[in-house]
Motif scaffolding. Sequence first.
Motif, short mmCIF file in Angstrom:
data_model
loop_
_atom_site.label_atom_id
_atom_site.label_comp_id
_atom_site.label_asym_id
_atom_site.label_seq_id
_atom_site.Cartn_x
_atom_site.Cartn_y
_atom_site.Cartn_z
N MET A 181 -98.52 75.24 71.49
CA MET A 181 -98.65 74.95 71.80
C MET A 181 -97.78 73.70 72.35
O MET A 181 -98.09 73.47 71.54
CB MET A 181 -100.19 74.77 72.16
N LYS A 182 -97.61 72.79 73.40
CA LYS A 182 -95.88 72.35 73.46
C LYS A 182 -96.61 71.08 73.18
O LYS A 182 -97.86 70.87 73.89
CB LYS A 182 -95.30 72.58 74.33
N LYS A 183 -96.51 69.61 72.54
CA LYS A 183 -97.53 68.93 72.47
C LYS A 183 -96.40 68.04 74.13
O LYS A 183 -96.01 67.83 74.60
CB LYS A 183 -96.71 67.57 71.72
N ARG A 184 -97.42 66.98 74.39
CA ARG A 184 -97.22 66.09 75.92
C ARG A 184 -96.42 64.80 75.60
O ARG A 184 -96.57 64.35 74.74
CB ARG A 184 -98.84 65.67 76.72
N VAL A 185 -95.83 64.75 76.34
CA VAL A 185 -95.21 63.42 76.94
C VAL A 185 -95.29 63.24 78.36
O VAL A 185 -95.93 63.62 79.35
CB VAL A 185 -93.53 63.49 76.53
N LEU A 186 -95.46 61.64 78.04
CA LEU A 186 -95.94 60.57 78.82
C LEU A 186 -95.39 59.49 79.58
O LEU A 186 -95.17 59.39 78.33
CB LEU A 186 -97.06 60.49 79.55
N SER A 187 -94.96 58.97 80.65
CA SER A 187 -94.07 57.48 81.39
C SER A 187 -93.96 57.69 82.51
O SER A 187 -94.81 57.85 82.81
CB SER A 187 -92.59 58.18 80.78
N GLY A 188 -93.79 56.30 82.42
CA GLY A 188 -93.98 55.89 83.94
C GLY A 188 -92.71 54.86 83.93
O GLY A 188 -92.39 53.87 83.59
N VAL A 189 -92.76 54.44 85.87
CA VAL A 189 -92.63 53.07 86.22
C VAL A 189 -92.80 52.77 86.87
O VAL A 189 -93.25 53.57 88.32
CB VAL A 189 -90.49 53.70 87.07
N GLN A 190 -92.96 51.63 87.55
CA GLN A 190 -93.30 50.76 88.41
C GLN A 190 -92.87 50.65 90.27
O GLN A 190 -91.50 50.55 89.66
CB GLN A 190 -93.35 49.41 87.88
N PRO A 191 -93.42 51.46 91.18
CA PRO A 191 -92.48 51.40 92.54
C PRO A 191 -92.04 49.89 92.79
O PRO A 191 -91.99 49.69 93.67
CB PRO A 191 -93.06 51.96 93.19
N THR A 210 -100.22 44.71 90.66
CA THR A 210 -100.46 43.97 89.87
C THR A 210 -99.81 42.54 90.16
O THR A 210 -100.34 41.59 90.12
CB THR A 210 -100.25 44.36 88.40
N VAL A 211 -98.63 42.87 91.01
CA VAL A 211 -97.64 41.33 91.34
C VAL A 211 -97.57 41.95 93.02
O VAL A 211 -97.48 42.55 93.56
CB VAL A 211 -96.19 40.89 91.09
N TYR A 212 -98.08 40.48 94.09
CA TYR A 212 -98.03 40.85 95.73
C TYR A 212 -96.93 41.78 96.00
O TYR A 212 -95.58 41.75 94.72
CB TYR A 212 -97.99 39.97 96.14
N GLN A 213 -96.76 43.07 96.15
CA GLN A 213 -95.84 43.73 97.05
C GLN A 213 -96.23 43.73 98.75
O GLN A 213 -97.68 44.57 99.26
CB GLN A 213 -96.29 45.43 96.53
N LYS A 214 -95.21 43.97 99.42
CA LYS A 214 -95.30 44.00 101.24
C LYS A 214 -95.70 45.48 101.06
O LYS A 214 -94.55 46.88 100.27
CB LYS A 214 -93.70 43.87 101.51
N PRO A 215 -96.72 45.35 101.87
CA PRO A 215 -96.96 47.41 102.27
C PRO A 215 -96.06 48.09 102.42
O PRO A 215 -95.62 49.70 102.02
CB PRO A 215 -98.57 47.13 102.25
N LEU A 235 -93.32 48.83 99.31
CA LEU A 235 -94.36 49.44 97.95
C LEU A 235 -94.10 51.41 98.54
O LEU A 235 -93.59 51.52 98.09
CB LEU A 235 -95.11 49.05 97.78
N ARG A 236 -95.06 52.20 99.86
CA ARG A 236 -94.36 53.08 100.33
C ARG A 236 -92.92 53.84 100.18
O ARG A 236 -93.34 54.87 100.16
CB ARG A 236 -95.13 52.96 101.90
N ASN A 237 -92.68 52.78 100.64
CA ASN A 237 -90.68 53.12 100.60
C ASN A 237 -90.63 53.42 98.76
O ASN A 237 -89.43 54.59 98.50
CB ASN A 237 -90.22 52.52 101.05
N ASN A 238 -91.35 51.72 98.50
CA ASN A 238 -90.29 52.05 96.94
C ASN A 238 -90.96 53.55 96.63
O ASN A 238 -90.78 53.94 95.61
CB ASN A 238 -90.48 51.41 96.21
#
Length: 329
Positions: free
Chosen positions: A1-11, A47-52, A55-58
């Motif tokens: 079975m392949k190992k799993r990779v995970l990563s992320g970016v904040q919008p 966690t830091v204020y985002q204009k809604p 954020l939706r568009n990002n």
Amino acid sequence: MKKRVLSGVQPSGNLHIGNYLGALKNWVEIQYDYESIFCIVDLHAITVYQKPEELRNNIRTLAALFLACGVDPKHSAVVVQSTVKQHAELAWLLTCVTPVGWLERMTQYKAKAALQETIGDGILQYPVLMAADILLYQAHVVPVGDDQAQHLELTRDIAQRFNSLYGETFVMPETKLPAVGARIMGLDEPDKKMSKSATGAGHAVALLDPPEVIRKKIMRATTDSNPAVDFAALGAGVRNLLTIYQAFAGCTDEQIRSRFEGMRYGDLKKQVAEIVVESLAPIQQRYREITASPEYLDAVLEESAARVRPVAEATVALVKDRMGVYSRR
Ligand code: AQP
């Protein structure tokens, strides 16, 4: 079975070449070696204020950019964090085993807290949510830029603490940094990392910047008072430009030295600008094609969430069971 990779970016703003070279380029290169999950971490962004509306568009822009950069949705899941509710659920369960002193020591917490009048609890909890993202999928490998290395260390500490309190539960994730480009610095302030939330107009090259904007930003990048590249005495700004060139061109230290030693800064900047423009052109073209069909993007996001949800449910069920939290028998 392949190992799993995970990563992320904040919008949390415009994706820049630091995010690309530090994380996304690496994801695309390794995605087929693993079972891959790439997240748009909207719960981290708030966690830091985002204009809604922004954020939706990002969120949509970022999802489209993942695909435009080469993340293959037939193979890799592209998941909006908030659409798999177990991210938040596991974060709470892990919060309960995390000493607050560990969180207060995080350099990103200290830096972000210093910029806020009132420090939201989310800023402190940010790395616990990141630990939850990773441990939820029992990821083996996490490709990130080096600003996230400390959070990965903390993830391992939390996993270890949980395992020793409740029995072997979590896989220990490894940090995977790119060989070149793990920390791209701001073009205007080469002593600070390039960041989406920095406000300087010439700070970062965004992946969607038009060619003339890219050229202008790079031609204005801060260097030093020397006239030409001297590898025996590289200033931070010149070093950063060389790193950007090297990471896009994929060449060795030796090739960089022989190409640029003694070159005047103006010529160095022209060459850096051209390789960035050339490298981003196909990404920008694919981005335009992907955003021309919003239904396609929605389908990718829904299908990806459905694909990973069973893993997330199984991990949370196991963790709750280990902790003795109520679950139906
Ligand atoms: N300057 C950088 N050089 C190399 N890699 C970087 N990364 C971020 N900045 C650089 C990597 O990009 C991935 C996504 O980052 P993130 O969105 O989770 O947040 P961040 O690390 O806080 O990045 P930013 O751009 O500075 O965002 P803001 O300003 O919103 O906080 C991560 O793998 C990160 O290491």
